[in-house]
Write a protein that holds these residues in place. Structure first.
Motif, PDB file in Angstrom:
ATOM      1  N   ASN A 111       0.872  -1.172   0.000  1.00  0.00           N
ATOM      2  CA  ASN A 111       0.000   0.000   0.000  1.00  0.00           C
ATOM      3  C   ASN A 111       0.910   1.224   0.000  1.00  0.00           C
ATOM      4  OD1 ASN A 111      -2.799  -1.159   0.306  1.00  0.00           O
ATOM      5  ND2 ASN A 111      -1.807  -2.081   2.083  1.00  0.00           N
ATOM      6  N   LEU A 112       1.105   1.783  -1.184  1.00  0.00           N
ATOM      7  CA  LEU A 112       2.093   2.829  -1.362  1.00  0.00           C
ATOM      8  C   LEU A 112       1.516   4.207  -1.042  1.00  0.00           C
ATOM      9  CD1 LEU A 112       3.615   1.677  -4.768  1.00  0.00           C
ATOM     10  CD2 LEU A 112       4.387   1.090  -2.470  1.00  0.00           C
ATOM     11  N   ARG A 113       2.316   5.002  -0.348  1.00  0.00           N
ATOM     12  CA  ARG A 113       2.024   6.418  -0.136  1.00  0.00           C
ATOM     13  C   ARG A 113       3.192   7.219  -0.713  1.00  0.00           C
ATOM     14  NH1 ARG A 113       1.955   7.753   5.479  1.00  0.00           N
ATOM     15  NH2 ARG A 113       1.313   9.821   4.740  1.00  0.00           N
ATOM     16  N   ILE A 114       2.880   8.047  -1.681  1.00  0.00           N
ATOM     17  CA  ILE A 114       3.904   8.808  -2.388  1.00  0.00           C
ATOM     18  C   ILE A 114       3.539  10.288  -2.319  1.00  0.00           C
ATOM     19  CG2 ILE A 114       4.995   9.204  -4.637  1.00  0.00           C
ATOM     20  CD1 ILE A 114       4.149   6.248  -5.300  1.00  0.00           C
ATOM     21  N   GLN A 115       4.492  11.095  -1.897  1.00  0.00           N
ATOM     22  CA  GLN A 115       4.277  12.544  -1.855  1.00  0.00           C
ATOM     23  C   GLN A 115       4.904  13.179  -3.091  1.00  0.00           C
ATOM     24  OE1 GLN A 115       5.671  14.104   1.901  1.00  0.00           O
ATOM     25  NE2 GLN A 115       3.768  13.562   2.935  1.00  0.00           N
ATOM     26  N   ASN A 140      -8.328  12.554  -4.643  1.00  0.00           N
ATOM     27  CA  ASN A 140      -8.286  13.729  -3.762  1.00  0.00           C
ATOM     28  C   ASN A 140      -7.777  14.961  -4.518  1.00  0.00           C
ATOM     29  OD1 ASN A 140      -5.733  12.770  -4.111  1.00  0.00           O
ATOM     30  ND2 ASN A 140      -5.042  13.144  -2.021  1.00  0.00           N
ATOM     31  N   GLU A 151      -0.469  14.066  -2.073  1.00  0.00           N
ATOM     32  CA  GLU A 151      -0.208  12.648  -1.796  1.00  0.00           C
ATOM     33  C   GLU A 151      -0.932  11.749  -2.795  1.00  0.00           C
ATOM     34  OE1 GLU A 151      -1.213   9.652   1.814  1.00  0.00           O
ATOM     35  OE2 GLU A 151       0.259  11.222   2.264  1.00  0.00           O
ATOM     36  N   GLN A 153      -1.785   7.662  -3.530  1.00  0.00           N
ATOM     37  CA  GLN A 153      -1.852   6.346  -2.905  1.00  0.00           C
ATOM     38  C   GLN A 153      -2.111   5.288  -3.966  1.00  0.00           C
ATOM     39  OE1 GLN A 153      -4.674   6.305   0.323  1.00  0.00           O
ATOM     40  NE2 GLN A 153      -3.663   7.971   1.421  1.00  0.00           N
ATOM     41  N   ALA A 155      -2.989   1.361  -3.709  1.00  0.00           N
ATOM     42  CA  ALA A 155      -3.341   0.360  -2.702  1.00  0.00           C
ATOM     43  C   ALA A 155      -3.373  -1.051  -3.292  1.00  0.00           C
ATOM     44  CB  ALA A 155      -4.709   0.690  -2.094  1.00  0.00           C
ATOM     45  N   ILE A 194       6.856   7.497   0.759  1.00  0.00           N
ATOM     46  CA  ILE A 194       6.708   7.680   2.197  1.00  0.00           C
ATOM     47  C   ILE A 194       6.538   6.346   2.906  1.00  0.00           C
ATOM     48  CG2 ILE A 194       5.327   8.760   4.018  1.00  0.00           C
ATOM     49  CD1 ILE A 194       6.963  10.679   2.299  1.00  0.00           C
ATOM     50  N   SER A 195       5.748   5.438   2.318  1.00  0.00           N
ATOM     51  CA  SER A 195       5.457   4.174   2.989  1.00  0.00           C
ATOM     52  C   SER A 195       5.019   3.136   1.969  1.00  0.00           C
ATOM     53  CB  SER A 195       4.344   4.377   4.025  1.00  0.00           C
ATOM     54  OG  SER A 195       3.957   3.139   4.592  1.00  0.00           O
ATOM     55  N   THR A 196       5.308   1.859   2.268  1.00  0.00           N
ATOM     56  CA  THR A 196       4.832   0.750   1.436  1.00  0.00           C
ATOM     57  C   THR A 196       3.854  -0.141   2.199  1.00  0.00           C
ATOM     58  OG1 THR A 196       6.706  -0.662   2.107  1.00  0.00           O
ATOM     59  CG2 THR A 196       6.999   0.695   0.136  1.00  0.00           C
TER      60      THR A 196
END
Length: 197
Positions: A111-115, A140, A151, A153, A155, A194-196
């Protein structure tokens, strides 16, 4: 009698040698398999995040007598305020693809979060035309200023390549001294993972 007694003993010895040979071969094959697996892991690529501009942001031909703006939406709609439109046929949003390559064929769910930040690296008409805000068609996708963090996402990705393509529209603010021309302003995009999880 003696030879009759030796024959079974010879058969037993041959059987032991066959079993021992089989075990050695099996061990060698297992060891080779482990080495190959370790080599495969060592050869796995590093994870990479990349951005590809699939289409340039175009505002088309326009002139003004007192300043105004042209807005190109992510869906390709064009709105003019205070401008005389020479042509809107060439105006269209940019298209951008963000791609994450995990570096191997793992099926772990990501679940990727990319800024991301978007910047207009240039202006047009000697500085008389510039981008004042952006807008995307992401879920968004509200309007945001150049340099503002947005951001993205992605998923439930279980493939090696996780990617998302989206359109990027913008408002071009035009000053009264703008002489009129076809406007295409390059847009810079920076992205940080930011997160995987």
């Amino acid at each position: 009698m003696v030879q009759a007694n030796k024959q079974p003993h010879a058969e037993i010895s041959t059987g032991k040698r066959s079993i021992l040979s089989f075990l050695i071969k099996a061990f060698v094959l297992a060891a080779v398999g482990i080495v190959l697996l370790r080599s495969g892991a060592a050869l796995a690529d590093d994870a990479r995040l990349s951005i590809t501009p699939d289409q340039e942001l175009q505002f088309g031909d326009l002139v003004t007598t007192g300043g105004g703006y042209r807005e190109v939406s992510p869906q390709g709609q064009v709105l003019d305020v205070g401008l005389v439109s020479l042509s809107t046929g060439t105006a269209h949003p940019a298209r951008v693809t963000v791609r994450y390559d995990r570096g191997d064929n793992s099926r772990d769910r990501l679940n990727l979060r990319i800024q991301m930040t978007f910047t207009a690296s240039q202006s047009a008409g000697g500085g008389a035309a510039r981008i004042s805000r952006f807008q995307t068609d992401l879920p968004n996708g509200t309007s945001f200023a150049p340099g503002q963090i947005v951001e993205l996402q992605i998923a439930d990705c279980v493939t090696r390549i996780c990617e998302r393509t989206f359109n990027l529209g913008a408002r071009l603010q035009v000053d009264p001294q703008f002489k009129g021309s076809q406007v295409a302003i390059p847009v810079g995009v920076d992205a940080t993972l930011i997160s995987t999880e």
